[in-house]
Design a protein around this motif. Structure first.
Motif, short mmCIF file in Angstrom:
data_model
loop_
_atom_site.label_atom_id
_atom_site.label_comp_id
_atom_site.label_asym_id
_atom_site.label_seq_id
_atom_site.Cartn_x
_atom_site.Cartn_y
_atom_site.Cartn_z
N CYS A 239 40.83 36.12 55.77
CA CYS A 239 41.51 35.61 54.57
C CYS A 239 42.26 36.75 53.89
CB CYS A 239 40.51 35.03 53.58
SG CYS A 239 39.68 33.57 54.19
N ASP A 240 43.45 36.42 53.33
CA ASP A 240 44.26 37.45 52.67
C ASP A 240 43.84 37.68 51.22
OD1 ASP A 240 45.83 37.93 54.87
OD2 ASP A 240 47.09 36.18 54.43
N THR A 241 43.34 36.61 50.57
CA THR A 241 43.02 36.75 49.15
C THR A 241 41.59 36.29 48.90
OG1 THR A 241 43.67 34.48 48.68
CG2 THR A 241 45.40 36.16 48.52
N GLU A 242 41.07 36.64 47.72
CA GLU A 242 39.71 36.21 47.35
C GLU A 242 39.65 34.70 47.19
OE1 GLU A 242 38.00 38.52 44.19
OE2 GLU A 242 37.86 40.28 45.48
N ASP A 243 40.75 34.08 46.72
CA ASP A 243 40.77 32.62 46.58
C ASP A 243 40.64 31.95 47.95
OD1 ASP A 243 40.97 32.72 43.92
OD2 ASP A 243 43.12 32.23 43.79
N GLN A 244 41.33 32.51 48.92
CA GLN A 244 41.23 31.94 50.28
C GLN A 244 39.80 32.10 50.82
OE1 GLN A 244 44.21 33.78 52.76
NE2 GLN A 244 45.89 32.72 51.75
N GLN A 245 39.21 33.27 50.55
CA GLN A 245 37.83 33.50 50.99
C GLN A 245 36.90 32.46 50.37
OE1 GLN A 245 36.25 37.38 50.10
NE2 GLN A 245 37.86 38.40 51.24
N SER A 246 37.12 32.21 49.08
CA SER A 246 36.27 31.26 48.37
C SER A 246 36.40 29.86 48.99
CB SER A 246 36.66 31.27 46.90
OG SER A 246 36.05 30.22 46.24
N GLU A 247 37.66 29.46 49.29
CA GLU A 247 37.88 28.15 49.90
C GLU A 247 37.18 28.06 51.25
OE1 GLU A 247 39.01 25.40 48.49
OE2 GLU A 247 39.16 26.72 46.75
N ALA A 248 37.35 29.12 52.07
CA ALA A 248 36.75 29.12 53.42
C ALA A 248 35.23 29.10 53.32
CB ALA A 248 37.22 30.35 54.19
N GLY A 249 34.69 29.86 52.34
CA GLY A 249 33.23 29.93 52.18
C GLY A 249 32.67 28.59 51.75
N ILE A 250 33.31 27.97 50.78
CA ILE A 250 32.81 26.68 50.28
C ILE A 250 32.90 25.62 51.38
CG2 ILE A 250 33.21 24.83 48.60
CD1 ILE A 250 34.05 27.05 46.60
N GLU A 251 33.97 25.68 52.14
CA GLU A 251 34.13 24.72 53.25
C GLU A 251 32.98 24.88 54.25
OE1 GLU A 251 37.40 24.25 56.50
OE2 GLU A 251 38.30 24.22 54.48
N PHE A 252 32.60 26.14 54.53
CA PHE A 252 31.48 26.40 55.43
C PHE A 252 30.19 25.80 54.85
CE2 PHE A 252 27.75 28.69 56.76
CZ PHE A 252 27.90 28.82 58.13
N SER A 253 29.95 26.04 53.56
CA SER A 253 28.72 25.53 52.92
C SER A 253 28.70 24.01 52.93
CB SER A 253 28.61 26.04 51.48
OG SER A 253 28.66 27.44 51.45
N MET A 254 29.87 23.38 52.73
CA MET A 254 29.94 21.92 52.75
C MET A 254 29.54 21.39 54.12
SD MET A 254 33.39 21.54 50.42
CE MET A 254 34.02 20.04 51.04
N ARG A 255 30.05 22.05 55.16
CA ARG A 255 29.69 21.62 56.53
C ARG A 255 28.21 21.84 56.79
NH1 ARG A 255 34.34 23.84 58.46
NH2 ARG A 255 33.23 25.64 59.30
#
Ligand code: FAD
Length: 287
Positions: A239-255
Motif C-alpha cells: 500500500c502507498d498510503t496509511e489510508d490504503q493500509q487501513s482499508e486493506a487491513g479492515i478488508e482482511f479482518s472482515m474476511r
C-alpha cells in the motif's frame, strides 16, 4: 437488558461484543464515549472493560462499566486480575461489582508487573486464574469468562499443557472462553479441535483485533507473538498510503470474521482499541 447473562446471548443470536480499555486522559474518555455512541448502532451483546496492569485502573474499570450499563443500556463484562491482591481485597472488589448489579466478570491472572519476568502471586492471593475462578464461583451469581490462547500462552511450555491448564479454569466453574487475538484462523480451528478432545464444552468466542495498518500489526506481533499470514504483510507493504493500509487491513479482518462465522463460532469479540470505524465495518459485514 443491561445485565443479562452473557452466555445466554449466544443461545439466541450470533453475538458481536466489544472490548474497550479505560482511557488515561479526559480527552481519551471523551473520545471513548463518542466512539461508543457510534458502536451502539450495531447493538453489541456486551461491552468488556479491561483492568489495567497491576490493578492500576480498578475504580476506572468499574466506573466505565457502570456508565456502559446505566447510560448506554448495554451489559458490561468487567475484567479483573489477581495481580498484587490479597483475597480480602479481591472479595471487596467482587462485592462492589455485585452491589452495582453487574453479574459478568472476566477472571484473569494478569501479567507480571513491568520489569518482572515472572508472575509472583500475592502471599494471600492466587497464583493462577483457576484459583480466582474457584473463589469467584463461591460468591454467588457471577457469570465467569476466562482467557483462552489459540497459539498457546507465552509462558506455557506448549499448547497441550496450556489446554490442560485451561481445563482447570473450566472445571473451577468458568462459563465462557474469550480468546487472545489471532490472525490465522487455522490456529483457532486446531485449538477448537484440541479443546474438544480435552473435554471442554463451554462456548469459545474468538477475539479479533481489526487490522488498521502495518505499524499497528507489527506492534501487536511484538506484544502477543501472534502469527501473521505473510500474504497479509505483503498486502500491507504494497500500500502507498496509511489510508490504503487501513482499508486493506479492515478488508482482511472482515474476511477473517466471515470465515469464522461460516465455520460456526457463536460470536466475535472485537478488540476495538476504543475506536469505532473498523469495528463498525466488520460488525456490519458479519452480522
Ligand atoms: P492463567 O490461566 O493463570 O495462565 C497463566 C499461565 O499459567 C499459562 O501459561 C498457563 O498455562 C499456566 N497455568 C494456568 N493455570 C495453571 C496451574 N493451575 N498450574 C500450572 N500452570 C498453570 N490482562 C490484564 O492485565 N487486564 C485485562 O483486562 C486483560 N484482559 C484480557 C482479555 C483476554 C480475552 C485475554 C486473552 C487476555 C487478557 N489479559 C488481560 C492478559 C492476561 O492477563 C495475560 O495473558 C496473563 O499472562 C495470563 O492470564 P490468564 O488469566 O490467562 O492466566
Amino acid at each position: 437488558m443491561n445485565n443479562v447473562n452473557i452466555v445466554d446471548l449466544y443461545r439466541k443470536r450470533f453475538t458481536v461484543s466489544i472490548e474497550i480499555f479505560p482511557p488515561k486522559t479526559e480527552e481519551g474518555e471523551k473520545n471513548l464515549w463518542r466512539e461508543l455512541s457510534r458502536i451502539k448502532k450495531i447493538d453489541p451483546g456486551f461491552i468488556s472493560v479491561t483492568y489495567g496492569a497491576g490493578g492500576s485502573t480498578r475504580e476506572k474499570t468499574l466506573d466505565i462499566a457502570l456508565e456502559v450499563k446505566n447510560n448506554m443500556g448495554i451489559t458490561p463484562l468487567v475484567h479483573f486480575t489477581c495481580v498484587g491482591s490479597p483475597r480480602k481485597e479481591i472479595e471487596s472488589f467482587l462485592n462492589m461489582v455485585k452491589d452495582n448489579k453487574i453479574n459478568n466478570i472476566m477472571a484473569l491472572r494478569g501479567d507480571p508487573p513491568a520489569g518482572h519476568d515472572t508472575f509472583k502471586p500475592h502471599p494471600e492471593g492466587f497464583a493462577y486464574a483457576n484459583e480466582l475462578v474457584e473463589f469467584i464461583r463461591s460468591v454467588n451469581g457471577f457469570t465467569i469468562a476466562v482467557a483462552g490462547y489459540p497459539e498457546g500462552h507465552t509462558e506455557a511450555p506448549d499448547l497441550e499443557t496450556d489446554i490442560v491448564n485451561l481445563k482447570k479454569k473450566v472445571d473451577a466453574g468458568a462459563d465462557l472462553i474469550l480468546t487472545q487475538l489471532f490472525f490465522n484462523n487455522n490456529h483457532f480451528y486446531d485449538f477448537m479441535d484440541r479443546i474438544e478432545k480435552a473435554g471442554i464444552s463451554i462456548p469459545v468466542v474468538p477475539g479479533i483485533m481489526p487490522i488498521t495498518g502495518l505499524k499497528q500489526i507489527t506492534r501487536i506481533n511484538d506484544l502477543s507473538g501472534a502469527d501473521i499470514p505473510p500474504e497479509l504483510m505483503e498486502k500491507l507493504r504494497c500500500c502507498d498510503t496509511e489510508d490504503q493500509q487501513s482499508e486493506a487491513g479492515i478488508e482482511f479482518s472482515m474476511r477473517q470474521c466471515s470465515e469464522l462465522r461460516d465455520w460456526g463460532v457463536p460470536g466475535i469479540h472485537l478488540y476495538t482499541l476504543n475506536r469505532a470505524r473498523a469495528a463498525l465495518k466488520i460488525a456490519e459485514h458479519v452480522i
